[in-house]
Design a protein around this motif. Structure first.
Motif, PDB file in Angstrom:
ATOM      1  N   GLN A   1       0.816  -1.206   0.000  1.00  0.00           N
ATOM      2  CA  GLN A   1       0.000   0.000   0.000  1.00  0.00           C
ATOM      3  C   GLN A   1       0.856   1.265   0.000  1.00  0.00           C
ATOM      4  N   ARG A   2       1.975   1.249   0.732  1.00  0.00           N
ATOM      5  CA  ARG A   2       2.843   2.423   0.734  1.00  0.00           C
ATOM      6  C   ARG A   2       3.412   2.689  -0.666  1.00  0.00           C
ATOM      7  N   ARG A   3       3.753   1.629  -1.377  1.00  0.00           N
ATOM      8  CA  ARG A   3       4.258   1.796  -2.743  1.00  0.00           C
ATOM      9  C   ARG A   3       3.162   2.292  -3.677  1.00  0.00           C
ATOM     10  N   GLU A   4       1.934   1.837  -3.452  1.00  0.00           N
ATOM     11  CA  GLU A   4       0.804   2.324  -4.230  1.00  0.00           C
ATOM     12  C   GLU A   4       0.575   3.818  -3.979  1.00  0.00           C
ATOM     13  N   ASP A   5       0.647   4.220  -2.728  1.00  0.00           N
ATOM     14  CA  ASP A   5       0.466   5.634  -2.403  1.00  0.00           C
ATOM     15  C   ASP A   5       1.557   6.484  -3.051  1.00  0.00           C
ATOM     16  N   GLN A   6       2.781   5.985  -3.034  1.00  0.00           N
ATOM     17  CA  GLN A   6       3.871   6.714  -3.675  1.00  0.00           C
ATOM     18  C   GLN A   6       3.613   6.859  -5.173  1.00  0.00           C
ATOM     19  N   LYS A   7       3.157   5.774  -5.797  1.00  0.00           N
ATOM     20  CA  LYS A   7       2.843   5.813  -7.228  1.00  0.00           C
ATOM     21  C   LYS A   7       1.734   6.821  -7.515  1.00  0.00           C
ATOM     22  N   ASP A   8       0.647   6.738  -6.729  1.00  0.00           N
ATOM     23  CA  ASP A   8      -0.524   7.551  -7.007  1.00  0.00           C
ATOM     24  C   ASP A   8      -0.305   9.029  -6.711  1.00  0.00           C
ATOM     25  N   TYR A   9       0.329   9.319  -5.577  1.00  0.00           N
ATOM     26  CA  TYR A   9       0.385  10.706  -5.133  1.00  0.00           C
ATOM     27  C   TYR A   9       1.761  11.344  -5.297  1.00  0.00           C
ATOM     28  N   GLY A  10       2.774  10.515  -5.584  1.00  0.00           N
ATOM     29  CA  GLY A  10       4.093  11.075  -5.848  1.00  0.00           C
ATOM     30  C   GLY A  10       4.392  11.173  -7.335  1.00  0.00           C
ATOM     31  N   PHE A  11       3.706  10.362  -8.149  1.00  0.00           N
ATOM     32  CA  PHE A  11       3.960  10.362  -9.594  1.00  0.00           C
ATOM     33  C   PHE A  11       2.692  10.579 -10.412  1.00  0.00           C
ATOM     34  N   LYS A  12       1.712   9.762 -10.194  1.00  0.00           N
ATOM     35  CA  LYS A  12       0.509   9.779 -11.038  1.00  0.00           C
ATOM     36  C   LYS A  12      -0.235  11.110 -10.939  1.00  0.00           C
ATOM     37  N   ALA A  13      -0.137  11.760  -9.779  1.00  0.00           N
ATOM     38  CA  ALA A  13      -0.825  13.042  -9.589  1.00  0.00           C
ATOM     39  C   ALA A  13      -0.289  14.123 -10.516  1.00  0.00           C
ATOM     40  N   ARG A  14       0.870  13.886 -11.138  1.00  0.00           N
ATOM     41  CA  ARG A  14       1.388  14.843 -12.115  1.00  0.00           C
ATOM     42  C   ARG A  14       0.557  14.839 -13.395  1.00  0.00           C
ATOM     43  N   TYR A  15      -0.160  13.747 -13.621  1.00  0.00           N
ATOM     44  CA  TYR A  15      -0.848  13.562 -14.892  1.00  0.00           C
ATOM     45  C   TYR A  15      -2.367  13.424 -14.773  1.00  0.00           C
ATOM     46  N   PHE A  16      -2.862  13.084 -13.573  1.00  0.00           N
ATOM     47  CA  PHE A  16      -4.292  12.844 -13.416  1.00  0.00           C
ATOM     48  C   PHE A  16      -4.826  13.577 -12.184  1.00  0.00           C
ATOM     49  N   PRO A  17      -6.041  14.120 -12.263  1.00  0.00           N
ATOM     50  CA  PRO A  17      -6.642  14.730 -11.074  1.00  0.00           C
ATOM     51  C   PRO A  17      -6.978  13.674 -10.032  1.00  0.00           C
ATOM     52  N   HIS A  18      -7.135  14.118  -8.811  1.00  0.00           N
ATOM     53  CA  HIS A  18      -7.359  13.209  -7.685  1.00  0.00           C
ATOM     54  C   HIS A  18      -8.582  12.322  -7.911  1.00  0.00           C
ATOM     55  N   ASP A  19      -9.671  12.882  -8.406  1.00  0.00           N
ATOM     56  CA  ASP A  19     -10.890  12.082  -8.567  1.00  0.00           C
ATOM     57  C   ASP A  19     -10.707  10.985  -9.621  1.00  0.00           C
ATOM     58  N   GLU A  20      -9.896  11.256 -10.638  1.00  0.00           N
ATOM     59  CA  GLU A  20      -9.636  10.244 -11.653  1.00  0.00           C
ATOM     60  C   GLU A  20      -8.823   9.090 -11.073  1.00  0.00           C
ATOM     61  N   ILE A  21      -7.846   9.407 -10.230  1.00  0.00           N
ATOM     62  CA  ILE A  21      -7.029   8.372  -9.574  1.00  0.00           C
ATOM     63  C   ILE A  21      -7.906   7.495  -8.695  1.00  0.00           C
ATOM     64  N   GLU A  22      -8.793   8.101  -7.933  1.00  0.00           N
ATOM     65  CA  GLU A  22      -9.674   7.349  -7.044  1.00  0.00           C
ATOM     66  C   GLU A  22     -10.668   6.497  -7.832  1.00  0.00           C
ATOM     67  N   ARG A  23     -11.155   7.030  -8.943  1.00  0.00           N
ATOM     68  CA  ARG A  23     -12.118   6.297  -9.759  1.00  0.00           C
ATOM     69  C   ARG A  23     -11.484   5.032 -10.342  1.00  0.00           C
ATOM     70  N   LYS A  24     -10.229   5.126 -10.785  1.00  0.00           N
ATOM     71  CA  LYS A  24      -9.571   3.948 -11.346  1.00  0.00           C
ATOM     72  C   LYS A  24      -9.329   2.897 -10.263  1.00  0.00           C
TER      73      LYS A  24
END
Length: 331
Positions: free
Chosen positions: A223-246
């Motif tokens: 889960q910590r690695r997932e959080d790093q992916k989502d909020y340390g990298f993926k957030a550069r390209y996708f809004p928060h609601d899109e990340i949560e929806r996926k």
């Protein structure tokens, strides 16, 4: 292959072509899941090499809709794809004979198409995807020389299917290199049978490369690695609601079909004597396996160092308490 009918039926019921079919179709068509900006390979992380630079430039010009989603979702996967393509190209040149590449389930097959174009006949490639939307992206820049595309899931490409399509008969002798890019995890956790099925199309001494997302031994680490992916990298390209929806629509289903590195090592070890980890990004790893140590060593030796910041690297080798031999390597 024993139990082929049962395996094919299992694949037919896989989420990739059933409950997740809508997600993949819409993303491949560019109707949803698009990043707010186009991911570009970070040249600072790659060697200052003219051949690599030219390859990266052509790769960038051939990307389709799903590639943009994919490369904006996994930290530094774009840089790794360019690094891998560079190694395949150099490996093919050193072999001195045309190389056949099968890239299974890799959306619009950008890397395979790019290599076939760039190599001027040295690399003959086949890509496949269940989505006609991906085929449309594949053909968007014209009919590529020496690159083919099969519209259908990977388990439809039996030996009979290869032999019955005039465009694909050139692949009936098998492939020198096969790439499975986050495909198996979209169907089931049955890595032993999945690898057995695809390995039928690998030439003796060929190389099988796996890019997959793995379960961690500790759920907290995962889960910590997932959080790093989502909020340390993926957030550069996708809004928060899109990340949560996926997370809700896709990732839970995918998690059910993931395996641990140790389980993967056992499945790979049933078919290959040598395996090496060539890349790690959070919960994602890339493994390369072969029964020819010489071929595997030659391929791996053409890879520059992993193009990824150290803070995303957690795994460095294939588990050794399995039935697999581990080859020395770069990670």
């Amino acid at each position: 292959m024993r139990g082929l009918d049962d395996f094919l039926a299992e694949c037919d019921h896989g989420p990739r072509i059933n409950e997740l079919a809508g997600f993949f179709a819409a993303t491949a068509a560019g109707k949803s899941g698009m990043p707010v900006r186009r991911p570009l390979a970070d040249a600072r992380l790659l060697p200052a090499d003219e051949l690599l630079r030219d390859l990266v430039r052509l790769h960038a010009s051939r990307q389709g809709f799903f590639d943009q989603h994919y490369h904006g979702s996994i930290p530094y996967r774009l840089e790794e794809e360019c690094r891998m393509a560079y190694a395949v190209l150099k490996y093919a040149r050193l072999r001195g004979a045309p190389l056949s590449l099968y890239s299974l389930g890799t959306a619009e097959g950008t890397m395979a198409r790019t290599l076939s174009e760039f190599s001027a006949g040295q690399i003959l490639s086949l890509s496949c995807s269940p989505n006609p939307e991906n085929y449309k992206s594949f053909m968007a820049y014209g009919d590529p020389p020496r690159a083919e595309f099969f519209v259908g899931p990977f388990h439809w490409l039996t030996k009979d299917a290869l032999g019955s399509d005039r465009r694909l008969t050139k692949f009936t002798q098998g492939f020198d290199l096969i790439l499975e890019d986050t495909t198996f995890q979209m169907y089931s956790p049955n890595r032993p049978k999945q690898i057995e099925f695809v390995t039928q199309n690998l030439k003796q001494g060929g190389i099988f490369v796996f890019v997959e997302k793995f379960r961690a031994a500790d759920e907290g680490d995962y889960q910590r690695r997932e959080d790093q992916k989502d909020y340390g990298f993926k957030a550069r390209y996708f809004p928060h609601d899109e990340i949560e929806r996926k997370k809700t629509a896709v990732l839970g289903t995918m998690f059910n079909n993931e395996v641990t590195l140790e389980e993967m090592a056992r499945a790979v070890g049933a078919h290959f004597n040598h395996c090496i980890m060539t890349w790690n990004s959070g919960n994602f790893c890339s493994l390369a396996a072969s029964n020819s140590k010489d071929n595997l060593d030659l391929y791996v030796s053409q890879m520059p160092g992993p193009a990824i910041p150290n803070e995303y690297v957690y795994e460095v080798s294939v588990p050794q308490n399995s039935t697999i031999a581990v080859t020395e390597g770069p990670v």
